[in-house]
Design a protein around this motif. Structure first.
Motif, PDB file in Angstrom:
ATOM      1  N   MET A 188       0.852  -1.191   0.000  1.00 27.69           N
ATOM      2  CA  MET A 188       0.000   0.000   0.000  1.00 27.69           C
ATOM      3  C   MET A 188       0.888   1.242   0.000  1.00 27.69           C
ATOM      4  SD  MET A 188      -2.820  -1.253   2.874  1.00 27.69           S
ATOM      5  CE  MET A 188      -3.978   0.064   2.540  1.00 27.69           C
ATOM      6  N   ALA A 189       0.707   2.096  -0.999  1.00 26.64           N
ATOM      7  CA  ALA A 189       1.466   3.347  -1.100  1.00 26.64           C
ATOM      8  C   ALA A 189       0.572   4.490  -0.649  1.00 26.64           C
ATOM      9  CB  ALA A 189       1.948   3.568  -2.530  1.00 26.64           C
ATOM     10  N   ILE A 190       0.907   5.104   0.474  1.00 28.12           N
ATOM     11  CA  ILE A 190       0.050   6.146   1.036  1.00 28.12           C
ATOM     12  C   ILE A 190       0.852   6.980   2.026  1.00 28.12           C
ATOM     13  CG2 ILE A 190      -0.796   4.660   2.908  1.00 28.12           C
ATOM     14  CD1 ILE A 190      -3.578   6.019   2.462  1.00 28.12           C
ATOM     15  N   GLU A 191       0.460   8.245   2.167  1.00 24.82           N
ATOM     16  CA  GLU A 191       1.156   9.143   3.096  1.00 24.82           C
ATOM     17  C   GLU A 191       0.429   9.254   4.434  1.00 24.82           C
ATOM     18  OE1 GLU A 191      -2.267  11.484   2.417  1.00 24.82           O
ATOM     19  OE2 GLU A 191      -1.133  10.155   1.083  1.00 24.82           O
ATOM     20  N   GLU A 192      -0.795   8.741   4.530  1.00 24.90           N
ATOM     21  CA  GLU A 192      -1.605   8.933   5.738  1.00 24.90           C
ATOM     22  C   GLU A 192      -1.321   7.870   6.789  1.00 24.90           C
ATOM     23  OE1 GLU A 192      -6.330   9.008   7.015  1.00 24.90           O
ATOM     24  OE2 GLU A 192      -5.754   9.619   4.985  1.00 24.90           O
ATOM     25  N   ALA A 193      -1.031   8.330   7.998  1.00 29.87           N
ATOM     26  CA  ALA A 193      -0.770   7.406   9.090  1.00 29.87           C
ATOM     27  C   ALA A 193      -2.014   6.606   9.447  1.00 29.87           C
ATOM     28  CB  ALA A 193      -0.292   8.187  10.320  1.00 29.87           C
ATOM     29  N   SER A 194      -1.818   5.409   9.925  1.00 26.13           N
ATOM     30  CA  SER A 194      -2.818   4.490  10.497  1.00 26.13           C
ATOM     31  C   SER A 194      -3.541   3.645   9.471  1.00 26.13           C
ATOM     32  CB  SER A 194      -3.845   5.235  11.368  1.00 26.13           C
ATOM     33  OG  SER A 194      -4.857   5.845  10.593  1.00 26.13           O
ATOM     34  N   VAL A 195      -3.438   3.954   8.191  1.00 25.91           N
ATOM     35  CA  VAL A 195      -4.202   3.231   7.175  1.00 25.91           C
ATOM     36  C   VAL A 195      -3.748   1.776   7.068  1.00 25.91           C
ATOM     37  CG1 VAL A 195      -4.670   3.065   4.705  1.00 25.91           C
ATOM     38  CG2 VAL A 195      -4.842   5.278   5.852  1.00 25.91           C
ATOM     39  N   VAL A 196      -2.454   1.545   6.959  1.00 28.44           N
ATOM     40  CA  VAL A 196      -1.938   0.176   6.801  1.00 28.44           C
ATOM     41  C   VAL A 196      -2.233  -0.648   8.046  1.00 28.44           C
ATOM     42  CG1 VAL A 196       0.117  -1.222   6.385  1.00 28.44           C
ATOM     43  CG2 VAL A 196      -0.150   0.966   5.209  1.00 28.44           C
ATOM     44  N   ALA A 197      -2.021  -0.043   9.208  1.00 26.32           N
ATOM     45  CA  ALA A 197      -2.287  -0.757  10.454  1.00 26.32           C
ATOM     46  C   ALA A 197      -3.769  -1.090  10.591  1.00 26.32           C
ATOM     47  CB  ALA A 197      -1.826   0.089  11.643  1.00 26.32           C
ATOM     48  N   ALA A 198      -4.637  -0.157  10.210  1.00 30.11           N
ATOM     49  CA  ALA A 198      -6.080  -0.389  10.334  1.00 30.11           C
ATOM     50  C   ALA A 198      -6.533  -1.514   9.412  1.00 30.11           C
ATOM     51  CB  ALA A 198      -6.833   0.895  10.019  1.00 30.11           C
ATOM     52  N   ALA A 199      -6.047  -1.523   8.171  1.00 37.45           N
ATOM     53  CA  ALA A 199      -6.415  -2.589   7.238  1.00 37.45           C
ATOM     54  C   ALA A 199      -5.948  -3.945   7.752  1.00 37.45           C
ATOM     55  CB  ALA A 199      -5.821  -2.308   5.859  1.00 37.45           C
ATOM     56  N   SER A 200      -4.734  -3.986   8.289  1.00 41.50           N
ATOM     57  CA  SER A 200      -4.184  -5.238   8.816  1.00 41.50           C
ATOM     58  C   SER A 200      -5.008  -5.749   9.985  1.00 41.50           C
ATOM     59  CB  SER A 200      -2.729  -5.028   9.246  1.00 41.50           C
ATOM     60  OG  SER A 200      -1.917  -4.597   8.169  1.00 41.50           O
ATOM     61  N   ASN A 201      -5.428  -4.830  10.848  1.00 40.71           N
ATOM     62  CA  ASN A 201      -6.212  -5.218  12.012  1.00 40.71           C
ATOM     63  C   ASN A 201      -7.577  -5.747  11.604  1.00 40.71           C
ATOM     64  OD1 ASN A 201      -8.282  -4.250  14.370  1.00 40.71           O
ATOM     65  ND2 ASN A 201      -6.328  -4.941  15.200  1.00 40.71           N
ATOM     66  N   ALA A 202      -8.236  -5.075  10.655  1.00 37.96           N
ATOM     67  CA  ALA A 202      -9.541  -5.546  10.180  1.00 37.96           C
ATOM     68  C   ALA A 202      -9.420  -6.912   9.520  1.00 37.96           C
ATOM     69  CB  ALA A 202     -10.132  -4.534   9.210  1.00 37.96           C
ATOM     70  N   ALA A 203      -8.341  -7.109   8.768  1.00 35.00           N
ATOM     71  CA  ALA A 203      -8.126  -8.409   8.124  1.00 35.00           C
ATOM     72  C   ALA A 203      -7.933  -9.509   9.158  1.00 35.00           C
ATOM     73  CB  ALA A 203      -6.921  -8.334   7.196  1.00 35.00           C
ATOM     74  N   LYS A 204      -7.307  -9.158  10.275  1.00 35.87           N
ATOM     75  CA  LYS A 204      -7.116 -10.135  11.353  1.00 35.87           C
ATOM     76  C   LYS A 204      -8.453 -10.549  11.951  1.00 35.87           C
ATOM     77  CE  LYS A 204      -4.444 -10.825  15.608  1.00 35.87           C
ATOM     78  NZ  LYS A 204      -3.490 -10.178  16.567  1.00 35.87           N
ATOM     79  N   VAL A 205      -9.358  -9.583  12.119  1.00 40.63           N
ATOM     80  CA  VAL A 205     -10.694  -9.903  12.629  1.00 40.63           C
ATOM     81  C   VAL A 205     -11.443 -10.785  11.630  1.00 40.63           C
ATOM     82  CG1 VAL A 205     -12.907  -8.945  13.381  1.00 40.63           C
ATOM     83  CG2 VAL A 205     -10.784  -7.751  13.956  1.00 40.63           C
ATOM     84  N   ALA A 206     -11.306 -10.479  10.342  1.00 45.53           N
ATOM     85  CA  ALA A 206     -12.005 -11.255   9.314  1.00 45.53           C
ATOM     86  C   ALA A 206     -11.473 -12.684   9.213  1.00 45.53           C
ATOM     87  CB  ALA A 206     -11.881 -10.559   7.960  1.00 45.53           C
ATOM     88  N   ARG A 207     -10.218 -12.915   9.594  1.00 50.18           N
ATOM     89  CA  ARG A 207      -9.623 -14.262   9.518  1.00 50.18           C
ATOM     90  C   ARG A 207     -10.395 -15.265  10.367  1.00 50.18           C
ATOM     91  NH1 ARG A 207      -4.012 -14.439   7.580  1.00 50.18           N
ATOM     92  NH2 ARG A 207      -3.806 -16.498   8.491  1.00 50.18           N
ATOM     93  N   VAL A 208     -11.030 -14.796  11.448  1.00 48.67           N
ATOM     94  CA  VAL A 208     -11.749 -15.703  12.353  1.00 48.67           C
ATOM     95  C   VAL A 208     -12.788 -16.514  11.585  1.00 48.67           C
ATOM     96  CG1 VAL A 208     -13.249 -15.813  14.384  1.00 48.67           C
ATOM     97  CG2 VAL A 208     -11.353 -14.158  14.306  1.00 48.67           C
TER      98      VAL A 208
END
Length: 440
Positions: A95-115
């Motif tokens: 992911m190419a982006i200048e905004e903080a928290s975006v990559v971490a947020a996507a990763s966290n949501a994906a972790k919830v979806a893994r369940v």
């Protein structure tokens, strides 16, 4: 169909290991060690993504061949979102982006979806449309029918412009004709519906439109004017769905709050604009990282957010399923490609495609849509619980600390103090930095 297709890595005993998107402790590594960890997890030689290192990425000489009047190169951070499972396969997402928290947020949501198995995706065939505007027709209704009668002739003429595309199974699938009333008269607008295979398709459909314009105008009884693709790519849709576990989220109250927050976006265009921006945070970051056209994707997405009754609304939908979990769905146009354009020229874009492991444009489109859904869910969840600022400001504080001159060792100290005191501002960062240095 699995999304990620690549050679399987082996462990020290030489046994097959499936690629994984779970990399615990990734954020604690140095940038160089993260690249190696990501490559290892994806089953790639680290050299395959060496272009993520600015020293081995886009050069001025290569950039000079991409656009006009090149004077330099603008760098953007490329982060890697973890935890994604798409159609049963683990995927690491650049992911190419200048905004903080975006990559971490996507990763966290994906972790919830893994369940509940991650994201399930699908897509329509890669159909792009070109428009040919015909003006000055005295009998537009009859002109429309004349064009439909000439369907086979116009398709043959268009396909002759790109025999290679036809050879690969693409080409014009159909022609539709619309009457468009305007303040300057009624236009006859012919649409070429083109299967562009693994390309984004703009060049192919534009060439075809220009080739048939004169003949179409002659048949319709008018004069051709505009002949260009439409970015309202509503025949090229990608879909993603996922179930977000209620227990992991914190229980029924959190689920209900998420549903209420999403419902406001469906009903209120003021909320929908920000809601959809959250979706595009994830989508645009992957589109940019893979060298695709961010403006085309954004235009298609926002035009798709107009409901049949003319309201601007949410692109996604969140519901409570029979087990009390959050079921999320996202469907939108996704005109991205693997051939042509910056995707084949930019070294970092090539590395991003290798990391994703995709072999078709449809696979890429589906993964991008899954990331959009994850990003959207993460934002809605944050808004419905702790508020968006808590996670965002902790990362934003690091940027502020760096901007006032804090060294890498000083940044965590300055950032932590700003967050604790709830004063994430440049002037306060300067004050803290001065105090830190004075106390040495």
């Amino acid at each position: 169909m699995p999304v990620a297709t690549r050679d399987r890595p082996t462990n020290r005993q030489g046994l097959d290991m499936a690629p994984t998107s779970r990399i615990p402790g990734l954020r604690d590594l140095s940038v160089a060690d993260r690249r190696k960890a990501v490559a290892d997890a994806a089953g790639l030689d680290p050299a395959a993504i060496s272009a993520f290192d600015p020293a081995h990425g886009l050069t001025s000489e290569l950039a000079d061949h991409m656009i006009e009047n090149v004077a330099g190169i603008l760098g953007l951070p490329i982060g890697v979102a973890t935890n994604f499972v798409v159609n049963g396969s683990d995927v690491l997402v650049p992911m190419a982006i200048e905004e903080a928290s975006v990559v971490a947020a996507a990763s966290n949501a994906a972790k919830v979806a893994r369940v509940h198995g991650g994201f399930t995706t699908s897509s329509t065939p890669p159909i792009m449309q070109a428009q040919v505007q015909i003006i000055g027709i005295s009998d537009p209704e009859a002109g429309r029918v004349r064009l439909l009668e000439a369907r086979d002739e116009l398709i043959e003429l268009a396909n002759a412009q790109d025999p290679k595309l036809v050879e690969f199974g693409g080409g014009v699938r159909d022609i539709s004709v619309r009457l468009v009333p305007s303040r300057a008269g009624t236009y006859v607008v012919a649409h070429l519906q083109v299967d562009v295979r693994d390309a984004m398709g703009a060049n192919a459909v534009n060439t075809m439109a220009e080739a048939v314009a004169s003949r179409a105008a002659e048949i319709a009884g008018g004069r051709s004017l505009l002949r260009i693709l439409t970015n309202k790519a509503d025949m090229r849709l990608a879909r993603a769905r996922a179930v977000f576990d209620a227990e992991t989220l914190g229980g029924p109250e959190v689920v209900d709050n998420i549903i209420h927050a999403a419902a406001l976006a469906e009903s209120d265009p003021y909320r929908a604009a920000t809601h959809n921006k959250g979706i595009m945070n994830g989508i645009t970051a992957v589109v940019l990282a893979t060298g695709n056209d961010t403006r085309a994707v954004e235009a298609g997405a926002h035009s798709h957010a107009i409901s049949p009754d003319g309201r601007y609304t949410s692109l996604s939908r969140f519901e409570k399923d029979a087990d009390g979990n959050v079921a999320g769905v996202l469907e939108l146009p996704m005109p991205v490609g693997l051939v042509g354009g910056a995707t084949k020229v930019h070294p970092a874009a090539q590395a991003a495609i290798k990391l994703l492991g995709v072999t078709t444009a449809s696979e890429l489109a589906e993964i991008i849509t899954a990331v959009g859904l994850a990003q959207n869910f993460a934002a809605v969840r944050a808004l419905a619980t702790e508020g968006i600022q808590r996670g965002h400001m902790s990362l934003h504080a690091r940027n502020i600390a760096s901007s006032v001159g804090a060294t890498p060792d000083e940044v965590p100290v300055v950032a932590a103090r700003m967050v604790a005191d709830k004063k994430v501002r440049v002037d306060y960062a300067e004050q803290i930095l001065a105090e830190v240095r004075a106390g040495r």
